[in-house]
Design a protein around this motif. Structure first.
Motif, PDB file in Angstrom:
ATOM      1  N   TYR B 107      15.023  -6.121 -10.057  1.00 34.66           N
ATOM      2  CA  TYR B 107      14.234  -5.824 -11.241  1.00 34.66           C
ATOM      3  C   TYR B 107      13.958  -7.094 -12.049  1.00 34.66           C
ATOM      4  CZ  TYR B 107      12.725  -3.546 -15.548  1.00 34.66           C
ATOM      5  OH  TYR B 107      12.015  -3.155 -16.653  1.00 34.66           O
ATOM      6  N   PHE B 139      -1.526  -3.466  -7.615  1.00 36.84           N
ATOM      7  CA  PHE B 139      -0.328  -2.872  -8.206  1.00 36.84           C
ATOM      8  C   PHE B 139       0.414  -2.009  -7.197  1.00 36.84           C
ATOM      9  CE2 PHE B 139      -0.889  -4.557 -12.311  1.00 36.84           C
ATOM     10  CZ  PHE B 139      -2.251  -4.617 -12.541  1.00 36.84           C
ATOM     11  N   VAL B 140      -0.376  -1.299  -6.382  1.00 40.14           N
ATOM     12  CA  VAL B 140       0.244  -0.513  -5.304  1.00 40.14           C
ATOM     13  C   VAL B 140       0.990  -1.433  -4.356  1.00 40.14           C
ATOM     14  CG1 VAL B 140      -0.237   1.015  -3.356  1.00 40.14           C
ATOM     15  CG2 VAL B 140      -1.563   1.232  -5.451  1.00 40.14           C
ATOM     16  N   PHE B 143       4.208  -2.590  -5.754  1.00 40.26           N
ATOM     17  CA  PHE B 143       5.184  -1.507  -5.693  1.00 40.26           C
ATOM     18  C   PHE B 143       5.851  -1.442  -4.328  1.00 40.26           C
ATOM     19  CE2 PHE B 143       7.288   2.345  -6.485  1.00 40.26           C
ATOM     20  CZ  PHE B 143       7.057   3.215  -5.436  1.00 40.26           C
ATOM     21  N   LEU B 146       8.003  -4.332  -3.596  1.00 41.26           N
ATOM     22  CA  LEU B 146       9.286  -4.179  -4.266  1.00 41.26           C
ATOM     23  C   LEU B 146      10.236  -3.336  -3.417  1.00 41.26           C
ATOM     24  CD1 LEU B 146      10.842  -4.819  -6.870  1.00 41.26           C
ATOM     25  CD2 LEU B 146      10.081  -2.627  -7.758  1.00 41.26           C
TER      26      LEU B 146
END
Lengths: 254, 253
Positions: B107, B139-140, B143, B146
Motif C-alpha cells: 500500500y 486505473f484498471v 489495480f 497491484l
C-alpha cells in the motif's frame, strides 16, 4: 615501519571479519560477483542488438569491461561511505587511524573487481580479442582508478556521518550514472551536447582508458589521460584536506 | 478476537503512515523527492537517448509512463520482502493477521505511485498528450498490477524469512529486468525472437497497457485478459505459498 605493519595487520583482520560477515549472509554473494557482469553482458547483448550492436564490434566484451569498472566504482564507494558509521565502536574505542576503514572498503572492492575479471579471460579468447603490449597500461590505470575511488570514498564517508540523506542521493546518482558513463554505449551514441560533459566523467575516463589498452590496443587520446590525472590529483588533494579537517568532528558525531 | 475488515484496513493505514513518516522524516527533501526523482531520471534518460524518435510520441512521455508503472512493482516487492522481519515484535506478540505487514508495504508503494503520478501528469500536460476515454484502463491496469504485486510480495517475503540471500538476488534481478521490458526503448527495436518473450512478460504488459491507454488511446483485448490472468495467478501463488509456510515462519521468527 612497525606501525605500518600493525595497521596492515588490523586491516587484514577487519577485512577477514567483514568477509566472514558477508559470506554468512550471502553464500551467493561470492559467486554472484562473477555472475553479475556476465549476466549483464548476456542481457544487454541480447536486447540491444538492433539498437546498439551494429555500431560496436565485440559488444559483449565491450559491455563486460564497462560493467566491471562501474561496479568497482559503485560498490567500493558505497561501502566506503558507510564504513565509518558501521565501525563506530572500533573508531571510538581504539586509536586506529580513521582512514583504515575507508581504505579497507576500497581494498575489498578491488578484490571483487579482480575476481569478476577472471571471466574476462575466456570471454576475450572466445571473441578473439588481440592483446597488445598496451595491456601493461592497465596496471597504472587501475591503480589511479583505485585512488580516485578512495578519494571519493573519503569524501562520502565524511558527508554521510553528518547527513544520512547522502546515501539515498548517491544511490540515485549512481543509478543514473550507469547510463551516462559509457558503460554499454560508446561515445558516438550519445548526443552532441552530452558528449563534451561525458568526457569529464571519471568513471567514463576509467572505462575508456581501460578498454583502449585492454581490448583495442590503441592509444588513448592525450586529453583523456590529462583529465584522468587531473581528477586523480584534484580528488586526492581535496579529499585529504576535507578528511583531515573534519576527522575529529566526525568522531565526535559518532 | 476476530478482526473485521474495518480493523484490518485501519491497521494497514496505521502501518503505512508509520512507514511513510519514518521514510521521509530522515530525509530533508521528504515527500517532494517522490515527485522529483522520476523527473530527474526522465531528464537524464531523455538527454542520453534523445536522438531517438518514437512515431509521434516524445521520449519523455514514453519513458515516464512505463517507468512509473514499473516503479510501483519495484518498490513494493523490494520493501515488502523484509516486512515480516522488520515487524518481528508485532508478529510475535499480537494476533494481527500476518499478511497485514506485507500488505502495508504494498500500500505504501501505491501511495508512492500516487505522488509520482503528479510528475507524470505534469509531463503529460507539458507535451500536450491528448487523453482519451481509454485512460480509465490505466486505473484498471494499476489495480491489477497491484494484485499481481501483492502475490509476488507474499512469495518473496516468505522466501526471505528462510533465505536472506533473496534480497540481494532480487535487487540484481530487477536491475537486469528493467532492460527486458521496453522501458527505455519500444519493443519494436528488440530483436524478433526476443520480442515474443517480452510480450508475455507480465512486467512488460502492465507498463505497456499504461502507455497504450494514456498515450495512444488504444487497448488490446488480449493484453487486458493477460493482465487479469497474471494478477490472479500471482495472487494464488503468493497466498498458497504463504499459507503453507505460515507455521514455519512463526517458528523461525
Amino acid at each position: 615501519m612497525e606501525k605500518l605493519r600493525q595497521y596492515y595487520f588490523v586491516m587484514q583482520q577487519i577485512g577477514y571479519k567483514e568477509q566472514r560477515k558477508k559470506s554468512n549472509e550471502t553464500s551467493l554473494g561470492f559467486v554472484w560477483n562473477l555472475l553479475n557482469p556476465l549476466l549483464y553482458m548476456v542481457i544487454l547483448s541480447t536486447y540491444y542488438t538492433n539498437i546498439i550492436i551494429h555500431d560496436i564490434d565485440r559488444f559483449p566484451v565491450f559491455v563486460f569491461t564497462g560493467i566491471t569498472i562501474f561496479n568497482f566504482y559503485n560498490s567500493s564507494t558505497k561501502t566506503a561511505m558507510k564504513s565509518l558509521v558501521n565501525n563506530k565502536n572500533l573508531l571510538i574505542k581504539t586509536k586506529l587511524p580513521v582512514e583504515v576503514f575507508v581504505i579497507n572498503s576500497i581494498y575489498s572492492g578491488f578484490r571483487e573487481f579482480l575476481f569478476s575479471s577472471i571471466a574476462l579471460i575466456p570471454i576475450c579468447i572466445y571473441y578473439k580479442v588481440h592483446i597488445t603490449w598496451r595491456i601493461i597500461l592497465v596496471i597504472p590505470i587501475l591503480l589511479i582508478t583505485a585512488s580516485i575511488i578512495t578519494s571519493i570514498g573519503r569524501i562520502l564517508a565524511i558527508c554521510y556521518t553528518f547527513f544520512g540523506d547522502v546515501e539515498y542521493l548517491y544511490s540515485v546518482l549512481m543509478s543514473m550514472l550507469v547510463f551516462v558513463s559509457g558503460t554499454f554505449l560508446p561515445l558516438g551514441n550519445y548526443p552532441e551536447n552530452i558528449r563534451y560533459l561525458l568526457t569529464y566523467n571519471p568513471i567514463f575516463l576509467s572505462i575508456i582508458l581501460y578498454r583502449n589498452s585492454l581490448m583495442y590496443g590503441i592509444q588513448s587520446h592525450w586529453s583523456a589521460w590529462a583529465k584522468f590525472l587531473m581528477w586523480f590529483l584534484a580528488l586526492l588533494i581535496f579529499s585529504r584536506y576535507i578528511f583531515d579537517k573534519k576527522k575529529d568532528d566526525c568522531i565526535n558525531m559518532l | 478476537m476476530e478482526y473485521g475488515l474495518k480493523q484490518y484496513i485501519f491497521v494497514i493505514r496505521e502501518l503505512t503512515t508509520r512507514e511513510i513518516k519514518r521514510k521521509y522524516s530522515r530525509s530533508v527533501l521528504g515527500i517532494f523527492w517522490s515527485v522529483l526523482q522520476p523527473l530527474l531520471f526522465m531528464f537524464v534518460m531523455t538527454a542520453v537517448f534523445s536522438g531517438f524518435t518514437l512515431n509521434n510520441i516524445s521520449y519523455p512521455v514514453y519513458y515516464l509512463t512505463g517507468y512509473t508503472t514499473w516503479s510501483m512493482f519495484n518498490i513494493a516487492t523490494t520493501t515488502s520482502m523484509t516486512a515480516f522481519e522488520d515487524n518481528k515484535l508485532l508478529f510475535q506478540k499480537t494476533k494481527l493477521p500476518r499478511g497485514i505487514f506485507v500488505l502495508s508495504r504494498d500500500y505504501t508503494s501505491l501511495v508512492n505511485l500516487g505522488f509520482s503520478s503528479i510528475a507524470l501528469l505534469v509531463v503529460l500536460i507539458f507535451f500536450r498528450v491528448q487523453i482519451k476515454w481509454t485512460v480509465i484502463l490505466f486505473f484498471v491496469d494499476i489495480f491489477f498490477e497491484l494484485l499481481f504485486t501483492v502475490g509476488i510480495s507474499f512469495l518473496l517475503a516468505t522466501i526471505y524469512v528462510f533465505y536472506k540471500d533473496i534480497k540481494f538476488l532480487w535487487h540484481n534481478i530487477l536491475v537486469l529486468l528493467i532492460h527486458m521490458i521496453a522501458i527505455f526503448y519500444p519493443i519494436e527495436r528488440y530483436p524478433e525472437a526476443v520480442q515474443e518473450y517480452t510480450l508475455i512478460n507480465p512486467l512488460f504488459i502492465y507498463p505497456d497497457i499504461a502507455r497504450k491507454s494514456i498515450i495512444n488511446g488504444t487497448y488490446e483485448l488480449k493484453q487486458l485478459i493477460a493482465m487479469i490472468v497474471w494478477a490472479i495467478g500471482s495472487l494464488l501463488l503468493g497466498f498458497i505459498v504463504f499459507k503453507l509456510a505460515e507455521n514455519s515462519i512463526i517458528k523461525k521468527i
